[in-house]
Write a protein that holds these residues in place. Structure first.
Motif, PDB file in Angstrom:
ATOM      1  N   ASP A 298      11.430  29.333 -12.205  1.00  0.00           N
ATOM      2  CA  ASP A 298      11.199  30.656 -12.838  1.00  0.00           C
ATOM      3  C   ASP A 298      11.347  31.795 -11.986  1.00  0.00           C
ATOM      4  OD1 ASP A 298      10.423  29.186 -15.042  1.00  0.00           O
ATOM      5  OD2 ASP A 298       8.446  29.143 -15.028  1.00  0.00           O
TER       6      ASP A 298
ATOM      7  N   ILE B  67      13.379  32.119  -9.402  1.00  0.00           N
ATOM      8  CA  ILE B  67      14.711  32.439  -9.102  1.00  0.00           C
ATOM      9  C   ILE B  67      15.347  32.821 -10.289  1.00  0.00           C
ATOM     10  CG2 ILE B  67      16.763  31.252  -8.672  1.00  0.00           C
ATOM     11  CD1 ILE B  67      15.404  29.060  -6.854  1.00  0.00           C
ATOM     12  N   ASP B  68      14.835  32.576 -11.624  1.00  0.00           N
ATOM     13  CA  ASP B  68      15.634  33.067 -12.873  1.00  0.00           C
ATOM     14  C   ASP B  68      15.231  34.506 -12.777  1.00  0.00           C
ATOM     15  OD1 ASP B  68      16.726  30.731 -14.029  1.00  0.00           O
ATOM     16  OD2 ASP B  68      15.018  30.161 -15.151  1.00  0.00           O
TER      17      ASP B  68
ATOM     18  N   GLY C 143      17.197  36.428 -10.612  1.00  0.00           N
ATOM     19  CA  GLY C 143      18.684  36.554 -11.027  1.00  0.00           C
ATOM     20  C   GLY C 143      18.946  37.462 -12.185  1.00  0.00           C
ATOM     21  N   ALA C 144      17.870  37.668 -13.022  1.00  0.00           N
ATOM     22  CA  ALA C 144      17.902  38.380 -13.990  1.00  0.00           C
ATOM     23  C   ALA C 144      18.062  39.763 -13.620  1.00  0.00           C
ATOM     24  CB  ALA C 144      16.760  38.068 -15.081  1.00  0.00           C
TER      25      ALA C 144
ATOM     26  N   THR D 258      22.503  39.686  -6.787  1.00  0.00           N
ATOM     27  CA  THR D 258      23.330  38.397  -6.642  1.00  0.00           C
ATOM     28  C   THR D 258      22.865  37.571  -5.857  1.00  0.00           C
ATOM     29  OG1 THR D 258      25.047  39.925  -6.943  1.00  0.00           O
ATOM     30  CG2 THR D 258      25.792  37.699  -6.180  1.00  0.00           C
ATOM     31  N   ILE D 259      22.620  36.403  -6.441  1.00  0.00           N
ATOM     32  CA  ILE D 259      22.249  35.068  -5.671  1.00  0.00           C
ATOM     33  C   ILE D 259      23.119  34.373  -5.472  1.00  0.00           C
ATOM     34  CG2 ILE D 259      20.535  32.994  -5.726  1.00  0.00           C
ATOM     35  CD1 ILE D 259      18.871  34.535  -7.825  1.00  0.00           C
TER      36      ILE D 259
ATOM     37  N   PRO E 288      17.804  26.337 -11.812  1.00  0.00           N
ATOM     38  CA  PRO E 288      17.132  26.852 -12.778  1.00  0.00           C
ATOM     39  C   PRO E 288      17.801  27.286 -14.161  1.00  0.00           C
ATOM     40  CG  PRO E 288      16.914  27.891 -10.822  1.00  0.00           C
ATOM     41  CD  PRO E 288      18.007  26.881 -10.833  1.00  0.00           C
TER      42      PRO E 288
ATOM     43  N   ASN F   7      17.999  29.599 -16.970  1.00  0.00           N
ATOM     44  CA  ASN F   7      18.277  30.810 -17.220  1.00  0.00           C
ATOM     45  C   ASN F   7      19.207  31.456 -16.158  1.00  0.00           C
ATOM     46  OD1 ASN F   7      16.808  30.199 -19.678  1.00  0.00           O
ATOM     47  ND2 ASN F   7      15.010  30.611 -18.668  1.00  0.00           N
ATOM     48  N   LEU F   8      19.591  30.833 -15.066  1.00  0.00           N
ATOM     49  CA  LEU F   8      20.263  31.473 -14.177  1.00  0.00           C
ATOM     50  C   LEU F   8      21.684  31.567 -14.382  1.00  0.00           C
ATOM     51  CD1 LEU F   8      19.789  32.747 -11.426  1.00  0.00           C
ATOM     52  CD2 LEU F   8      20.310  30.597 -10.319  1.00  0.00           C
ATOM     53  N   GLU F   9      22.459  32.735 -14.758  1.00  0.00           N
ATOM     54  CA  GLU F   9      23.782  32.879 -14.973  1.00  0.00           C
ATOM     55  C   GLU F   9      24.396  32.592 -13.733  1.00  0.00           C
ATOM     56  OE1 GLU F   9      26.797  36.576 -15.739  1.00  0.00           O
ATOM     57  OE2 GLU F   9      24.952  36.659 -16.936  1.00  0.00           O
ATOM     58  N   LEU F  10      25.498  31.718 -13.831  1.00  0.00           N
ATOM     59  CA  LEU F  10      25.995  31.270 -12.439  1.00  0.00           C
ATOM     60  C   LEU F  10      27.418  30.802 -12.613  1.00  0.00           C
ATOM     61  CD1 LEU F  10      26.314  27.798 -12.523  1.00  0.00           C
ATOM     62  CD2 LEU F  10      23.670  28.328 -12.726  1.00  0.00           C
TER      63      LEU F  10
END
Length: 173
Positions: free
Chosen positions: A45, A47-48, A51-52, A57-58, A68, A70-73
């Motif tokens: 959560d 990390i999500d 990342g939001a 930028t991760i 995670p 919900n992480l856009e990757l």
């Protein structure tokens, strides 16, 4: 340890710090905390949430495929090396090992590029003979399997072999 006089909520401190500028947050070897038995959901959560943020930028390096949700990757896989390339990479640092023995060792690390580099570096820094290297690898692998869940984790074994090597242990003195 960080000089705070009152208890600090680390997550709030991190998010406040990250809200001030464009940030590249590097989380290396993420399987160590993503696969944690305790707090894995809270970690994912967090990390999500980081990342939001539009300014964050991760860069997350991991061997695990569970990330995670919900992480856009964008996933970039580091594939294992071909046998000949793996041998060439190892020999670039440590040329004095018979190829048939080396192939067995590199196969045990799944021809993983980082593992190959760490093992070769440990062998050179510790001035290990090929037999010393194999003995260190076998000992560390057995130790980790005894305390683990029976799964061989070649990268973990490689890292532990390196961390428990004489040259690394001298750094603590």
């Amino acid at each position: 340890a960080l000089g705070f006089t009152a208890p600090v909520n680390a997550y709030n401190l991190i998010t406040k710090t990250l809200s001030t500028a464009e940030t590249l947050l590097v989380l290396d070897n993420a399987e160590t905390f993503l696969d944690a038995t305790m707090d894995a959901g809270r970690i994912a959560d967090a990390i999500d949430g980081l990342g939001a943020r539009s300014n964050v930028t991760i860069l997350l390096t991991t061997r695990t495929t569970v990330l995670p949700p919900n992480l856009e990757l964008i996933r970039l896989r580091v594939p294992p090396l071909e046998e000949s390339a793996a041998c060439e990479a190892f020999h670039a640092y440590y040329p004095s090992i018979e190829t048939s023995i080396l192939i067995k060792l590199l196969s045990a690390v799944d021809f993983h590029p980082l593992s190959i580099n760490l093992l070769a570096q440990a062998a050179v820094q510790n001035e290990w003979s090929p037999q010393d290297l194999i003995t260190a690898w076998d000992h560390q692998r057995a130790t980790l399997l005894e305390g683990g869940d029976g799964k061989s984790q070649s990268l973990a074994v490689t890292i532990e072999t390196s961390l428990n090597s004489p040259s690394f242990l001298k750094l603590g003195n």
